[in-house]
Design an enzyme around this catalytic site. Structure first.
Site, PDB file in Angstrom:
ATOM      1  CE  LYS A 128      -3.845   2.048   2.643  1.00 54.68           C
ATOM      2  NZ  LYS A 128      -4.722   1.930   3.825  1.00 54.68           N
ATOM      3  CB  SER A 173      -7.980   3.878   3.059  1.00 50.60           C
ATOM      4  OG  SER A 173      -7.135   3.176   3.959  1.00 50.60           O
ATOM      5  CB  SER A 219      -8.283   1.056   5.912  1.00 52.42           C
ATOM      6  OG  SER A 219      -8.933   2.299   5.921  1.00 52.42           O
TER       7      SER A 219
END
Lengths: 484, 95, 483
Positions: free
Chosen positions: C76, C151, C175
């Site tokens: 990420k 997210s 997330s």
């Protein structure tokens, strides 16, 4: 109207750790800009703080030295504001639960009275970087080497009523932190700085007047000047029908005046909250007791010992014991020269005079305690006179070298050879016939005074090297022989 | 709880955020809605409940006082927008 | 090959079926060919990947390979990666080439992993849809009109679309778990403090936790074996031993006590999702588990508490982005204030600004007690609810999300509606507990997730429970159409 000043002080003492409070970067002073600012100090995205155990230990030491409550659970908070020398946009500090709680410090004033000043709290926090305003046109340069240096902020009660009291308090705190070895006390390098909160009120009035804060003063003299100036300014203002506005002011040492700081004009809302990247610091009695065992001798105890051990006067003992480094310096000399009174006189006299003249801290003295001790030994054994010793000391200060080397190379050794002294005395008597006649014809009780002239002449002729005691004896003997 | 333009301006200044003129009403509305949502909390009695700042009841670990970082100025300043003579540059600050 | 799990790929590398370079080249080519549809990567690190793959092949050839040597993954874009742009999907960090590695990245590098690239996300991890990314929304591989969740939407979409076998994610309020559910993959948010936060760009420090996003629970265990562990650079990292997370995978579930909080099955929840969750629970009963209803009475309060605590911490954490030392700086600032306000105003997107404003407000003078302090008190109530229930059951189960993936743009104009989607995930972050999401069905062609919650540091238990379910079912093997 009679006015009374109310003064409270916040002292920032940089703790003498090797590394920063939350990172492994060095805290050494004077490095090239930003060479001691690591990823954590620069607040790079993702970086996190790791707390330095030595900063904690030092804060606890201070707390014990001022007889304060030690926070068994203290917490770091974030003080949020934007400034270019504050990389994270917040200062990690302790608002709600400081490491050191209420304590006190006793100060001694010039008239010998003592006064107890309350310590409200002392908390750990991180120093900011430095802004350099004059290097680039229209721009400010930021050096973050200092960012993250551990600070102990020591907050006093508003217990002081004069600049004299304030300076005595600051000196005492300085003396404490240097004696504890938790701060190098170097004010010109900013290791020890003071914010002064000053207000005035009509004498007898209970409530406080509006106060101003003068920030970051870094010399004892400036603290005194800034407070005296601010008290006068406030009184003048009020007597002229104005009123004091709560403000942060900056002391300008060149102009000897304070001025309002533009950057601090707006009311700040620091949005304090517990720092979520750090956990509560929890310590127990064992931890505190272990630190208590390591406490060095503190100034008050040292002063008592100086009176006892070295038979110093109350005043000499106070002056010499206050500064940890000066005390250590004194003790080396006193032991080397085996004459504490002589050592005290030299440290407080010649040495302090030159240090003050050149604005040098005793730790950076060009003349070491060993050197000065060696010099005093030569006074003691009559190798040189006190007067010549001052000459040697000046050479030592500017050129270095041991007392023996200087005495040797400059030929300053005292003349004690009685033959040589007699020869000079004879010459002086031969060359000053009128004065000899006056001496001979004078009343006997006046002659003692008149001998001073001949002394001067002999010392001059010997370039100060003749042993004064011997000269006196020979002169008296020879002149009195002429009388008879 | 309803926030107006003045409130938004005041908070935006605290947070040093430029909010465009035309966006301000929407921010005021968004913020008011969020504050309405969080105001549900006020109905709950939390007398004698200790605030919980951390999920775990752990205490701060202590790091040994050792210098572990070397000078990496060149690398660290390679991402800086304005640097001269090793200093980060910002518009003149007036103290 | 692209449907293989990490465990299967590891076996292939070990037996020489393919080299790490071949594997890496195949994935890089696939990303290039397919990711235009999903926008799941912000940066693809070809050179780094091939260099790491070649190094891995040498280790394998020399017989010095570990379990992870040569396995490709994606990070990420919240994890700082040295020499690689680490943007947090923000204009603010579009030009930020990280000078250092996050601890998680270091650990994967040391384990011999290959970094394919950096995945898309909501800007600074603030969002549940991946729509707030400066690099544009990421799309759900099951239906590209829909959001992948957020997210960690890029990581979830990339695993789901088989552009990487696994990826790292971070979870502040769901997330990892929510996009895992919406993209039909397995996601694990470990106990707070289990995985180092050093170098994982902070959103809300007391809630953030990194974790794995994978095809299977077994792969999640392999990933966590690398990621977990004490880090002296993170004061909130847990100083306790890391078990082998694969060790308990095969334990039978006889006698497992499952708690079903009634609050997770009431209110605004999609009926099919509720039914599928119940069906999954039935499956566990077949595996020997017992089920009882429990109550987490303060669940609804997790939304207000979270939406004070997270923005409050974020408002302070994001103050460092000021245009002085790195990141975006506005053109020609007239003075310092202009530099700050425009760099931040132009560098941050609307959702980030909203949360900074909310957070600054909640901490400001006169409001601290009513908002921040109150929220931290409620946080304790929520934690105490969990502690009580977890003394009676081994795991808590429920749906990960109340609804399946929604359409891109559907909720983006209404932040509060978006926040409500996090209702089942937020409370774990407030309490610091570990939680997983595993696929358990589909609704209208979109996957749904089962959330499994355990006690502090009970990741082994969660992985065991999830793995046993995946042995008995094949929801986790389903792929979006055309993949």
């Amino acid at each position: 109207m009679e006015w009374e000043a109310v003064i409270g002080l916040e002292i920032h003492a940089q703790l003498a750790t090797k590394s920063k409070i939350f990172s492994g970067a060095s805290t050494a002073f004077g490095a090239e800009p930003n060479t001691q600012a690591c990823a954590v100090d620069l607040a790079l995205p993702g970086t996190l703080p790791a707390f330095n155990e030595e900063a904690l230990r030092m804060a606890v030491k201070f707390g014990l030295a001022v007889d304060a409550e030690i926070g068994r659970k203290s917490v770091f908070d974030r003080k949020n504001y934007f400034y270019p020398d504050l990389p994270k946009g917040y200062q990690t500090s302790q608002l709600f639960h400081p490491i050191v709680g209420i304590g006190h410090i006793d100060i001694t004033l010039e008239d010998g009275t003592t006064k107890r000043i309350g310590v409200t709290r002392a908390h750990l926090e991180e120093d900011a970087g430095k802004s350099l305003h004059d290097e680039f046109p229209g721009m400010t340069g930021i050096d973050l080497n200092r960012a993250g240096t551990p600070l102990l902020e020591i907050v006093s009660e508003p217990d002081m009523r004069s600049a004299e009291e304030a300076v005595a308090y600051v000196r005492k705190v300085h003396s404490l932190v240097t004696s504890l070895g938790i701060c190098d006390g170097n004010m010109s390098e900013g290791s020890f700085r003071c914010d002064c909160n000053v207000s005035v009120r009509p004498k007898g009035q209970e409530e406080y007047g509006t106060r101003t804060e003068t920030k970051n003063i870094n010399s004892f003299r400036f603290i005194e000047k800034a407070i005296v100036g601010e008290i006068e300014r406030q009184i003048d203002l009020i007597e002229d029908g104005g009123r004091v506005i709560q403000a942060t002011r900056l002391y300008d040492a060149d102009k000897n005046e304070t001025r309002s700081m533009r950057s601090k004009e707006e009311a700040n809302d620091y949005r304090y909250f517990p720092c979520p990247d750090l956990l509560p610091i929890v310590i127990d009695d064992d931890y505190i007791d272990a630190i208590r065992q390591t406490l060095p001798e503190l100034p008050d105890a040292r002063k008592a010992r100086f009176i006892e051990e070295y038979k110093l006067s109350e005043y000499d003992a106070m002056v010499l014991s206050a500064d940890h480094n000066m005390a250590a310096y004194f003790e080396v000399i006193a032991k080397t020269a085996k004459d504490a009174k002589l050592a005290a006189n030299w440290v407080m006299g010649e040495l302090s005079k030159l240090l003050n003249q050149h604005d040098i801290d005793i730790t950076n003295s060009p003349v070491s305690a060993e050197q000065l001790g060696g010099l005093l030994m030569r006074i003691k054994d009559d190798t040189i006179s006190g007067k010549i010793a001052k000459q040697v000391f000046e050479v030592m200060w500017s050129e270095g070298g041991s007392a023996d080397e200087i005495i040797e190379s400059k030929g300053l050794k005292q003349v004690t050879d009685s033959g040589a002294i007699e020869q000079i005395v004879d010459e002086v008597i031969a060359n000053n016939t009128p004065q000899v006649e006056q001496y001979v014809n004078a009343e006997p009780d006046k002659r003692g005074k008149m001998i001073g002239f001949f002394m001067g002449q002999v010392m001059k002729a010997s370039q100060g090297k003749a042993n004064p005691g011997q000269v006196q004896g020979v002169l008296k003997q020879k002149l009195d022989a002429l009388v008879n | 709880m309803s926030l107006d333009r003045t409130d938004v301006d005041k908070i935006a200044h605290l947070a040093r955020l430029q909010i465009e003129e035309q966006d301000a009403p929407e921010y005021a509305q968004n913020l008011s809605n969020i504050l309405d949502l969080v105001d549900q909390m006020q109905a709950i009695d939390t007398t004698n409940v200790l605030p919980m700042a951390h999920p775990l009841d752990a205490v701060q670990r202590l790091r040994s006082d050792l210098v572990t970082e070397e000078n990496q100025r060149e690398l660290l300043q390679s991402v800086a927008p304005a640097v001269e003579n090793g200093l980060f540059l910002v518009p003149k600050v007036i103290e | 090959m692209f449907d293989k799990t990490l465990a299967e790929l590891a076996a292939g590398l070990k037996t020489g079926q393919f080299s790490s370079v071949e594997l890496t080249q195949a994935y890089l080519a696939r990303i290039k060919a397919e990711d235009t549809k999903y926008n799941s990567f912000i940066s693809v690190t070809d050179d780094l990947a091939l260099e790491q793959a070649a190094a891995a092949d040498s280790l394998i050839a020399a017989g010095d390979a570990g379990t992870f040597t040569g396995l490709p993954i994606a990070h990420k874009d919240i994890f700082c990666t040295q020499g690689v742009r680490t943007s947090c999907a923000s204009k603010m960090l579009d030009n930020f080439i990280s000078p250092y590695n996050a601890t998680v990245v270091d650990k994967f590098n040391q384990a011999g992993a290959v970094t394919l690239g950096k995945t898309n996300m909501d800007e600074f991890a603030m969002g549940s849809s991946n729509e707030s990314s400066f690099y544009g929304p990421c799309k759900n591989p099951w239906n590209t009109d829909c959001v992948p969740g957020g997210s960690s939407g890029g990581s979830a979409a990339a695993v789901s679309a088989q552009l990487t076998p696994a990826a790292t994610g971070s979870d502040t309020g769901g997330s990892i778990r929510q996009p895992a559910a919406l993209c039909g993959i397995t996601g694990l948010k470990p106990t707070y403090g289990r995985v180092s936060r050093y170098g994982m760009i902070a959103f809300a420090s007391s809630l953030d936790q990194g974790g794995p996003m994978t095809k299977t629970a077994e792969d999640a265990a392999l990933m966590l074996n690398v990621m977990a562990g004490f880090d002296k650079r993170d004061s909130t990292s847990a100083d306790r031993d890391v078990p082998d997370y694969t060790a308990d995978l095969t334990k039978p579930l006889d006698g497992l006590r499952i708690g079903l909080p009634k609050e997770f099955f009431s209110g605004d929840i999609n009926a099919d999702i509720a039914a599928q969750t119940q069906a999954a629970i039935k499956e566990f009963e077949k595996l020997g588990a017992t089920v009882k209803e429990v109550s987490l009475p303060n669940t609804a309060l997790s939304i207000p508490a979270y939406y004070i605590i997270a923005p409050a911490e974020a408002s302070s954490n994001l103050s460092r982005f000021d245009g002085v030392r790195y990141g975006y700086r506005c053109e020609d600032p007239v003075d310092l204030e202009d530099l700050y306000k425009r760099s931040r105003g132009e560098g941050f997107g609307p959702e980030v600004k909203r949360r900074i404003l909310v957070g600054a407000y909640a901490l400001s003078e006169g409001f601290y007690d009513a908002y921040y302090n109150k929220a931290q008190q409620i946080r304790r109530l929520i934690r105490d609810d969990f502690t009580k229930v977890l003394s009676e059951v081994d795991v808590i189960m429920g749906p990960t999300t109340p609804h399946p993936a929604f359409k891109i743009g559907e909720k983006s104009s209404d932040p509060v509606a978006m926040y409500m989607e996090d209702i089942f995930t937020l409370s774990l972050n407030l309490a610091g507990l570990p939680g997983m999401s595993i696929p358990c069905g589909t609704v209208d062609g979109l996957p749904t997730g089962l959330q499994i919650i355990g006690d502090y540091f009970a990741e082994q238990k969660l992985l065991n429970v999830a793995h046993q379910f995946q042995l008995a079912t094949d929801w986790h093997k389903q792929s979006p159409q055309g993949i």
